[in-house]
Scaffold this active site. Sequence first.
Site, short mmCIF file in Angstrom:
data_model
loop_
_atom_site.label_atom_id
_atom_site.label_comp_id
_atom_site.label_asym_id
_atom_site.label_seq_id
_atom_site.Cartn_x
_atom_site.Cartn_y
_atom_site.Cartn_z
N GLN A 26 -5.68 -0.74 -0.89
CA GLN A 26 -4.40 -1.14 -0.31
C GLN A 26 -3.55 -1.89 -1.36
O GLN A 26 -3.89 -1.92 -2.52
CB GLN A 26 -4.62 -2.01 0.92
CG GLN A 26 -5.20 -1.27 2.10
CD GLN A 26 -6.71 -1.25 2.13
OE1 GLN A 26 -7.37 -1.85 1.29
NE2 GLN A 26 -7.27 -0.55 3.07
N PRO A 56 4.45 7.78 10.50
CA PRO A 56 5.63 7.67 9.64
C PRO A 56 5.73 6.26 9.05
O PRO A 56 5.47 5.27 9.74
CB PRO A 56 6.80 7.95 10.58
CG PRO A 56 6.27 7.69 11.95
CD PRO A 56 4.81 8.01 11.91
N LYS A 91 -1.16 5.25 -5.44
CA LYS A 91 -2.24 4.85 -6.36
C LYS A 91 -3.16 6.02 -6.69
O LYS A 91 -3.66 6.12 -7.81
CB LYS A 91 -3.05 3.70 -5.74
CG LYS A 91 -2.28 2.41 -5.61
CD LYS A 91 -3.13 1.31 -4.99
CE LYS A 91 -3.49 1.60 -3.55
NZ LYS A 91 -2.33 1.68 -2.65
N GLY A 92 -3.37 6.91 -5.70
CA GLY A 92 -4.26 8.04 -5.93
C GLY A 92 -3.82 8.89 -7.10
O GLY A 92 -4.63 9.27 -7.96
N GLY A 129 0.82 -1.19 0.00
CA GLY A 129 0.00 0.00 0.00
C GLY A 129 0.86 1.25 0.00
O GLY A 129 2.10 1.19 0.02
N ASP A 130 0.21 2.41 -0.05
CA ASP A 130 0.90 3.71 -0.03
C ASP A 130 1.82 3.88 -1.24
O ASP A 130 2.80 4.63 -1.17
CB ASP A 130 1.71 3.90 1.26
CG ASP A 130 0.89 3.68 2.51
OD1 ASP A 130 -0.23 4.24 2.57
OD2 ASP A 130 1.35 2.97 3.42
N GLY A 153 -6.06 5.98 2.15
CA GLY A 153 -6.23 7.35 1.70
C GLY A 153 -5.49 7.58 0.39
O GLY A 153 -4.35 7.16 0.25
N HIS A 154 -6.15 8.19 -0.57
CA HIS A 154 -5.52 8.54 -1.83
C HIS A 154 -5.28 10.05 -1.85
O HIS A 154 -6.21 10.84 -1.74
CB HIS A 154 -6.40 8.14 -3.02
CG HIS A 154 -6.41 6.66 -3.25
ND1 HIS A 154 -7.28 6.05 -4.12
CD2 HIS A 154 -5.64 5.67 -2.75
CE1 HIS A 154 -7.05 4.74 -4.13
NE2 HIS A 154 -6.06 4.50 -3.31
#
Length: 431
Positions: free
Chosen positions: A225, A305, A16-17, A12-13, A40-41
């Site tokens: 995710q 973080p 993708k957004g 994830g992270d 969150g995106h």
Amino acid sequence: MTTVVAVGAQWGDEGKGKIVDWLAPRADLVVRFHGGNNAGHTLVVEGQKTVLHVVPAGVLHPGTLNLIGPGVVVDPEVLLGEIDALTARGVLRDPSRVRVSGRAHVILEWHKQLDKAREELAQGRAIGTTGRGIGPTYEDKVARRGIRVADLLDPGSLRESLERLGKAKNFELTQYCGWEPVDVEALYGHCVAWGRRLEPYVDHTGRLLDRALREGRSVLFEGAQGTFLDVDHGTYPYVTSSNCVAGAACTGAGVGPTRIDRVLGITKAYTTRVGGGPFPSEDMGPLGERLRSTGDEFGATTGRPRRCGWLDVVMLREAVTVNGLTGLAMNKLDVLSGLPEVPLATAYRIDGKLVHEFPMTLGELARAEPVYERLPGWRETLGAVRRFEDLPDAARRYVERVEALAGVSVDLVSVGPGRDETIVRRDPFAA
């Protein structure tokens, strides 16, 4: 007509957004098919940052229909808050552009309380959840006792369901966790109010999707995710509670696999992870801290973080396999600028044995020592580059080496957070 599934190829992270936002103008529909507001995106358009947790990222593009499928779990308060914020900004002028499936399950107050209480009790064994109630909601869904969005529109039967569930949830909260009970009557009032406000947005999203495909429209399926947070294929138990791989687009949106054309995997040029669990290529020294600060590696949902390390091609190859990736989008190549060399984890050493395939068990992964191939770095900043051939030689060689090791082409390269800071080698909707 083209259908593209965009999925995270790491934990994830992956950004993708941004990629979904870049792809969205090429699609008539953008469909979210799993997860909840634990993801969150972050989108940056003309310097303005937008963080979306439930509404699909296509909402920023006028004329795009955005569907929240039955595989998603929905916190009504969060969804309505996002809709209100987008409406106030003038982004969502037509409410018919956002549709939520009546079959999507609802996150309720006791789900969030149980999520937090269980993590507190777990202490050293905590998974590192966001505390948003995602896991407990999926538990109720699988146990066939959940509340769905359509149930919010039927106050009569809803009260009975909430009273029945409330007894069990409050028993666990008070007797096992030592927490305060949830006021079921107050929750019922909230649910009725949510139902009234959500009713204009509730639809049979599967039928809307089928109709669009029959009319020859293009569709983008938006993953939340990443692959290795998938409940079946990820680093269990340090995973989320839904299926995150490309195949989940079929079940979570309500579309057959024969209607999927391409699958785009999204990866950073390095690797990050939030929460617990093994991370073979993690760099806990000053270079890992440099990746975190330069890449602004703090969670869009929690602000936590992120743990940072080098690109793990063993993971990437596994993501190619389980998702059937037809291409990759590589984000944050610009973050690597200024490094004298850039390590690539190309294999693991586990119990003295060289391993090129991703391990099946968590224990093996925890014992895995990365084997690095070290490529030359580059000093130039990349933010203004828009053509692949204009990248520094070392940056091009890095991308090409990742392609060769992963066995799939890198179609998009991101050199900054903005929508326009993207190098296009192949358009997934036109390839």
